[in-house]
Scaffold this motif. Structure first.
Motif, short mmCIF file in Angstrom:
data_model
loop_
_atom_site.label_atom_id
_atom_site.label_comp_id
_atom_site.label_asym_id
_atom_site.label_seq_id
_atom_site.Cartn_x
_atom_site.Cartn_y
_atom_site.Cartn_z
N ALA A 45 0.93 -1.29 0.07
CA ALA A 45 0.10 0.01 -0.18
C ALA A 45 0.82 1.16 -0.04
O ALA A 45 0.26 2.17 -0.02
N LEU A 46 2.07 1.07 -0.02
CA LEU A 46 3.03 2.26 -0.03
C LEU A 46 3.16 3.08 -1.15
O LEU A 46 3.24 2.28 -2.28
N SER A 47 3.43 4.12 -1.31
CA SER A 47 3.49 5.10 -2.35
C SER A 47 4.91 4.94 -2.92
O SER A 47 5.83 4.32 -2.04
N SER A 48 5.35 5.45 -3.77
CA SER A 48 6.62 5.41 -4.45
C SER A 48 7.67 6.39 -3.52
O SER A 48 8.83 5.73 -3.28
N ILE A 49 7.17 7.27 -3.06
CA ILE A 49 7.93 8.27 -2.28
C ILE A 49 8.39 7.50 -0.89
O ILE A 49 9.32 7.52 -0.47
N ALA A 50 7.25 6.71 -0.40
CA ALA A 50 7.39 6.26 0.83
C ALA A 50 8.19 4.93 0.74
O ALA A 50 9.40 4.76 1.61
N VAL A 51 8.29 4.25 -0.36
CA VAL A 51 9.27 2.95 -0.46
C VAL A 51 10.60 3.39 -0.70
O VAL A 51 11.52 3.20 0.12
N ILE A 52 10.84 4.29 -1.58
CA ILE A 52 12.13 4.69 -1.60
C ILE A 52 12.85 5.61 -0.42
O ILE A 52 14.15 5.55 -0.24
N GLY A 53 11.92 6.36 0.23
CA GLY A 53 11.95 7.07 1.59
C GLY A 53 12.46 6.15 2.43
O GLY A 53 13.60 6.27 3.21
N LEU A 54 12.10 4.95 2.72
CA LEU A 54 12.22 3.85 3.47
C LEU A 54 13.73 3.19 3.32
O LEU A 54 14.45 2.94 4.21
N VAL A 55 13.77 2.99 2.07
CA VAL A 55 15.07 2.41 1.66
C VAL A 55 16.15 3.44 1.68
O VAL A 55 17.28 2.97 2.43
N ALA A 56 15.97 4.58 1.50
CA ALA A 56 17.03 5.61 1.73
C ALA A 56 17.28 5.66 3.19
O ALA A 56 18.68 5.97 3.64
N VAL A 57 16.47 5.67 3.92
CA VAL A 57 16.80 5.90 5.61
C VAL A 57 17.41 4.53 5.92
O VAL A 57 18.50 4.71 6.66
N ALA A 58 17.18 3.38 5.53
CA ALA A 58 17.81 2.21 5.78
C ALA A 58 19.27 2.27 5.62
O ALA A 58 20.08 1.66 6.37
N CYS A 59 19.60 2.76 4.19
CA CYS A 59 20.87 3.02 3.97
C CYS A 59 21.56 4.11 4.55
O CYS A 59 22.73 3.74 5.04
N ALA A 60 20.94 4.99 4.86
CA ALA A 60 21.86 6.37 5.64
C ALA A 60 22.10 5.84 6.98
O ALA A 60 23.08 6.08 7.35
N VAL A 61 21.19 4.90 7.70
CA VAL A 61 21.53 4.59 8.83
C VAL A 61 22.71 3.70 8.94
O VAL A 61 23.50 3.68 10.05
N GLN A 62 22.99 2.89 7.79
CA GLN A 62 24.20 2.36 7.70
C GLN A 62 25.57 2.94 7.90
O GLN A 62 26.29 2.79 8.34
N VAL A 63 25.21 4.19 7.34
CA VAL A 63 26.57 5.17 7.16
C VAL A 63 26.71 5.45 8.65
O VAL A 63 27.85 5.52 9.11
N VAL A 64 25.48 6.04 9.26
CA VAL A 64 25.83 6.33 10.62
C VAL A 64 26.28 5.41 11.61
O VAL A 64 27.28 5.53 12.62
N LEU A 65 25.93 3.93 11.70
CA LEU A 65 26.35 2.95 12.34
C LEU A 65 27.78 2.55 11.96
O LEU A 65 28.65 2.17 12.68
N ALA A 66 28.07 2.65 10.80
CA ALA A 66 29.52 2.65 10.33
C ALA A 66 30.50 3.36 11.03
O ALA A 66 31.57 3.06 11.38
N LEU A 67 30.02 4.71 10.76
CA LEU A 67 30.99 5.57 11.45
C LEU A 67 31.17 5.39 13.13
O LEU A 67 32.41 5.40 13.63
N ILE A 68 30.13 4.97 13.90
CA ILE A 68 30.15 4.73 15.30
C ILE A 68 31.01 3.45 15.47
O ILE A 68 31.85 3.35 16.20
N ALA A 69 30.96 2.35 14.71
CA ALA A 69 31.50 1.19 14.72
C ALA A 69 32.87 1.23 14.66
O ALA A 69 33.62 0.44 15.16
N THR A 70 33.40 2.06 13.42
CA THR A 70 34.80 1.99 13.10
C THR A 70 35.42 2.90 13.92
O THR A 70 36.72 3.05 13.42
N HIS A 71 34.73 3.85 14.70
CA HIS A 71 35.54 4.77 15.38
C HIS A 71 36.67 4.14 16.20
O HIS A 71 36.37 3.32 17.12
N HIS A 72 37.94 4.36 16.13
CA HIS A 72 38.89 3.80 16.90
C HIS A 72 39.19 2.28 16.28
O HIS A 72 40.03 1.81 17.30
#
Length: 396
Positions: free
Chosen positions: A362-389
């Motif tokens: 039932a999700l619109s195109s913007i909702a689908v790509i938005g959720l996918v983009a958030v999931a990918c962006a979160v990976q960047v944040v988690l990678a920055l946290i996990a790889t620090h030091h």
């Protein structure tokens, strides 16, 4: 500087300055023909957005990627950049161009041309290995092994040209098994003459840039097909966030440490790292096609069609799972525990995205790509946290 007409192949990885090895201008020019090939196979998927179409896309993508890998691994060991090597590279580029031309109907009326052009690419590589083995006795065991395995696979591809559909494709799969299995079974021979640990990661990174570039082009192409509007602009921006996030988490950790396992005969680790780049490239290019379709669907104001939702979600999930495998064995990312955490992040995000594919009807195109983009962006944040030091694990 003028090039000599011919020089015997030399073992590049044995040279003292090997650590300084970088991609040559010829290699960069050679990559250009693969820009066209990736564009053509992406165009095939663009016109066949379905489960069968995706499997066809994968079947056509693999020979393109394997052709590039074959030339790259030969060059990292034996490239002389003389006139003879340049002319053979030109012949390979012409054969790849013919391969690309035949992609559009590569599973139908052009499948014979596709198979024969791939056989030509492999035949040139086989000749190069035989010549290298003749002139470098220390490498003869490895070159003979590669020439034999690749010749068997090429012969099977040649036979496939005379078989009816769909048996032709079954024979292709058999040839793939032999092609990919040849390096996997070369353990001690590769340990004696390993590939360049600096050159190969750079070259694979450059190929990743090629497929990321195709994904960006797909986003631009999708917007260009429509009259500019808020919905298409939002989807385009979100699509760029997906591409940028994949670039970030790959290139922030690109490293040849898993490749070094080949130097001690641990082919499983080195080839897991190498072969994981295949689904990564497949996923990135497919994600670009998915975003292009989503941009067009964003003008309708209705739920995103199931085929397009599954395409973008599956493509990005494939990328994240591939990155999980790569990061799990990349020693410079830290301890085994830290790398397992990073891999778990990637797999968890991939699972979340697949939930969107399954339950997001039932999700619109913007909702689908938005959720996918958030999931990918979160990976960047988690990678920055996990790889620090993070410190490389000494045992690697």
């Amino acid at each position: 500087m003028a090039k000599s007409l011919w020089q015997p192949p030399r073992l590049r990885t044995a040279e003292e300055n090997e650590e300084e090895r970088r991609a040559t201008w010829l290699e960069l020019f050679y990559d250009l023909i693969f820009v066209a090939a990736i564009a053509e196979v992406s165009h095939y998927l663009n016109e066949h957005v379905s489960l069968a179409g995706f499997f066809g896309y994968v079947l056509l993508f693999v020979p393109i990627w394997w052709s590039w890998v074959g030339a790259t691994f030969y060059a990292t060991r034996f490239d002389t950049d003389d006139l003879g090597h340049r002319l053979l590279t030109l012949l390979q580029m012409i054969a790849i161009a013919v391969l690309a031309v035949n992609v559009h109907h590569g599973l139908g009326e052009s499948s014979v041309g596709f198979a024969l052009s791939y056989v030509t690419v492999r035949a040139i590589l086989i000749v190069q290995y035989l010549v290298a083995g003749y002139h470098i006795p220390a490498a003869r065991g490895l070159t003979t092994w590669y020439a034999t395995g690749f010749s068997i696979a090429a012969a099977i591809w040649l036979v496939s040209a005379f078989l009816p559909l769909p048996w032709r494709f079954a024979v292709w799969l058999l040839a793939f098994i032999i092609d990919f299995g040849t390096p996997l079974t070369a353990g001690k021979l590769v340990a004696q003459i390993p590939p360049s640990f600096s050159h190969i990661p750079e070259r694979l990174g450059l190929f990743t840039i090629i497929v990321l570039g195709e994904a960006v082009i797909a986003v631009v192409r999708g917007v260009a097909k429509l009259e500019w509007g808020a919905s298409s602009a939002i989807v385009a921006v979100l699509g760029m966030i997906v591409a940028f996030s994949l670039w970030w988490i790959y290139f922030d950790s690109v490293d040849g440490s898993p490749l070094r396992a080949m130097g001690v005969g641990r082919m499983g680790i080195g080839l897991t790292w190498l072969y994981s780049h295949l689904p990564l490239a497949i996923g990135i290019a497919a994600a670009g096609v998915g975003v292009e379709h989503i941009i067009i669907s964003s003008k309708t104001g209705i739920a995103l069609p199931a085929t397009q939702r599954w395409l973008i979600c599956s493509a990005v999930a494939i990328c994240l799972i591939s990155l999980a495998a790569i990061h799990l064995i990349t020693c410079t990312l830290g301890t085994t525990r830290r790398r397992k955490i990073l891999a778990a992040y990637r797999v968890g995000s991939a699972a979340f995205i697949m939930v969107i594919a399954i339950a997001g009807g039932a999700l619109s195109s913007i909702a689908v790509i938005g959720l996918v983009a958030v999931a990918c962006a979160v990976q960047v944040v988690l990678a920055l946290i996990a790889t620090h030091h993070a410190q490389p694990e000494p045992s690697c």
